[in-house]
Design an enzyme around this catalytic site. Structure first.
Site, PDB file in Angstrom:
ATOM      1  N   GLU A 146      21.624 107.618 -26.870  1.00  0.00           N
ATOM      2  CA  GLU A 146      22.850 106.895 -27.263  1.00  0.00           C
ATOM      3  C   GLU A 146      22.975 105.469 -26.746  1.00  0.00           C
ATOM      4  O   GLU A 146      23.952 105.131 -26.074  1.00  0.00           O
ATOM      5  CB  GLU A 146      24.094 107.703 -26.848  1.00  0.00           C
ATOM      6  CG  GLU A 146      24.250 108.991 -27.584  1.00  0.00           C
ATOM      7  CD  GLU A 146      25.572 109.705 -27.290  1.00  0.00           C
ATOM      8  OE1 GLU A 146      26.293 109.297 -26.360  1.00  0.00           O
ATOM      9  OE2 GLU A 146      25.884 110.672 -28.008  1.00  0.00           O
TER      10      GLU A 146
ATOM     11  N   GLU B  89      22.912 116.556 -30.517  1.00  0.00           N
ATOM     12  CA  GLU B  89      24.151 116.958 -29.838  1.00  0.00           C
ATOM     13  C   GLU B  89      25.192 117.314 -30.885  1.00  0.00           C
ATOM     14  O   GLU B  89      25.428 116.549 -31.824  1.00  0.00           O
ATOM     15  CB  GLU B  89      24.690 115.822 -28.940  1.00  0.00           C
ATOM     16  CG  GLU B  89      23.812 115.513 -27.740  1.00  0.00           C
ATOM     17  CD  GLU B  89      24.431 114.488 -26.790  1.00  0.00           C
ATOM     18  OE1 GLU B  89      25.642 114.250 -26.883  1.00  0.00           O
ATOM     19  OE2 GLU B  89      23.681 113.942 -25.969  1.00  0.00           O
TER      20      GLU B  89
END
Ligand code: NAG
Ligand code: NAG
Length: 505
Positions: A344, A447
């Site tokens: 991320e 995720e």
């Protein structure tokens, strides 16, 4: 999640790299699609996953990255780093926002430095009589270090003592000095008294290790030994899951003596994970969740104060070395499935070209040691979900990681159960379809979670929501990973969700 508005960034210069175009090379599907669970909060601390880890920190309300605003009781105005930093500190703002917010750097349990919006630190001017308060230094020292003295009867009232022994005072709306003596009434007539508002705390690896100081090694060793154990791998192997994604931090490569405040020992824990994965026939995805300087400013990247400072040439070289270290150490392990180069990165702080340069170098570092491991590249937060596709298509056994949460943006506020499920079935599904391309990289939903903004949902509601996501993410060509295995928040614990019948695989 905390908000992070300070993005400091040094330009990264590099020659344009020429991407080889290997048609079809990226497509090499794993023999069975990966159904994985993240081992979040283990080797990279996240306080909300295990709040008790922070309980015994001395003065634990004053950790790195906590944000403060200070209102002068005599001026009835907020302290402000004029222009956001680089000049004087004033006390003339009637409302508080970015320039009036100070981020804590914890030096000891009672001494601190205050970082301002543009990245400088509050300190004493070396001009004039040496007591004027400014925000100019970018390398904080003695004169940027302060003690916060909290009023025992009213913890919102504080005084700030300089290392010169005197207290800060708002002498006027445009003059803040460090020359008020010890004596105080603590009343509204004392210019050295400020009303303190605290918000935006971070609870990551930096905070926990710096908070415990000399105790950190013992505390973290206990955490690593107990938060995830062999029993968790045994549990996972008894489900339909076939892999784990393990977030790690950059300091793992300098184990057993990482730079302060980080402490050694996470490498031994990762070694144990490989041993257990071998024993229980599970695959391992190593995921670099925290890069030096932080790639997203969140606590889960071990950010000190919310800034994004990853991306300089030095930090990229250092990160590639971490990836190479991990690849070299685990390349021969049969359970190694993939190395994820960076979790991320945030679009507001990490330019796409910088990221691609790093991904190319990281990819090459993995390939020096293994041709069979997959190399996973995370999309940028707030970036386009297709921005890596062309780049990754040229790389054999490459995977693009997308994260899907029905959380964190306003569109989910007020959505009903059915609207959430429709969103997964329609919007996520079509988004996923745009990322899965012929001859493109494999796609991993690295995720997701069966949690949402719906209040008081029933068990059946959760089951339907989880099932919709399993159905859609089950089409991801590499596979998916639930966030996370163990968590005090039950819906975020796949172990709890399976044990209680909320998720069935
Ligand atoms: C606060 O004081 C500074 C320094 O004199 C001045 O430049 C600024 O305009 C003032 N701001 C307000 C809101 O009064
Ligand atoms: C989901 O997709 C539908 C159909 O394309 C669209 O009308 C809607 O605005 C999308 N919902 C959100 C919240 O983006």
């Amino acid at each position: 999640m905390a908000s992070h508005h300070l993005c400091k960034w040094l330009p990264f210069l590099s020659a344009l790299s020429c991407l080889p175009v290997l048609a079809l090379a990226a497509r090499s599907t794993p023999s069975s699609t990966i159904k994985a669970v993240n081992l979040g909060g283990w080797l990279v601390t996240e306080g909300w996953i295990e709040p008790s880890l922070f309980d015994a920190i001395p003065n634990k309300d004053f950790l790195d990255g906590t944000q403060f605003q200070f209102k002068s009781v005599t001026q009835q105005m907020y302290l402000c780093a004029e222009s956001g930093g680089g000049t004087i500190v004033v006390a003339n703002r009637s409302s508080a926002s970015g320039w009036e917010t100070f981020k804590l750097w914890r030096i000891t349990e009672s001494t601190f430095q205050f970082r301002v919006f543009n990245g400088q630190f509050v300190g004493l001017s070396d001009q004039g009589n040496g007591v004027d308060v400014v925000a100019v230094s970018t390398s904080p020292g003695e004169s940027e270090t302060f003690e916060i003295v909290v009023n025992a009867n009213d913890p919102s009232r504080v005084r700030i003592r300089s290392t010169n022994g005197f207290f800060l005072q708002a002498k006027s709306d445009v003059l803040v000095t460090a020359d008020h003596p010890e004596t105080t009434s603590w009343g509204d007539d004392d210019p050295s008294v400020f009303l303190m508002t605290k918000f935006g705390k971070l609870q990551g690896e930096y905070q926990v290790t710096n908070g415990y100081g000399t105790e950190a090694a013992a505390v973290m060793t206990e955490h690593w030994n107990t938060f995830i154990t062999e029993d968790d791998f045994k549990f996972i192997s008894g489900t339909k899951l076939n892999a784990v994604r393990i977030p790690v931090g950059w300091w793992i490569a300098s184990d057993p003596n990482p730079p302060s405040p980080f402490v050694g020992g996470s490498l031994r824990a990762l070694d144990n994970a490989f041993t257990w994965a071998d024993k229980y026939n599970l695959r391992v995805i190593i995921d670099l969740h925290a890069a030096p300087g932080s790639q997203n400013g969140y606590e889960h990247s071990a950010s000190r104060d919310g800034s994004i400072e990853w991306g300089t040439t030095d930090s990229i070289d250092q990160t590639v070395a971490v990836i190479e270290f991990l690849a070299a150490r685990y390349a021969q392990r049969q359970s190694l499935l993939a190395v994820e180069l960076l979790n991320e990165p945030r679009a507001s702080g990490v330019p796409l070209d910088t990221l691609k340069n790093y991904y190319q170098a990281g990819y090459d570092a993995v390939r020096k040691h293994t041709t069979s491991a997959y190399v996973i590249m995370s999309n940028r937060l707030s970036g386009s979900s297709t921005e890596l596709l062309q780049f990754a298509s040229g790389l054999s056994r490459s995977v693009v990681d997308v994260h899907y949460y029905n959380l964190y943006t306003d569109i989910f506020n007020g959505m009903t159960v059915q609207q959430n499920i429709d969103y997964v079935n329609n919007n996520r599904s079509s988004e996923l379809n745009t990322v899965i391309t012929a001859n493109g990289p494999l796609v991993f939903v690295g995720e997701w979670v069966a949690e949402w903004e719906v209040n008081a949902a029933s068990e059946e509601d959760y089951q339907s929501f989880a099932q919709a996501q399993l159905d859609v993410y089950g089409r991801a060509t590499f596979g998916w990973a639930y966030w996370t295995l163990n968590n005090v928040e039950h819906h975020w614990s796949l172990r709890w969700m399976i044990d209680n019948g909320y998720v069935s695989l």
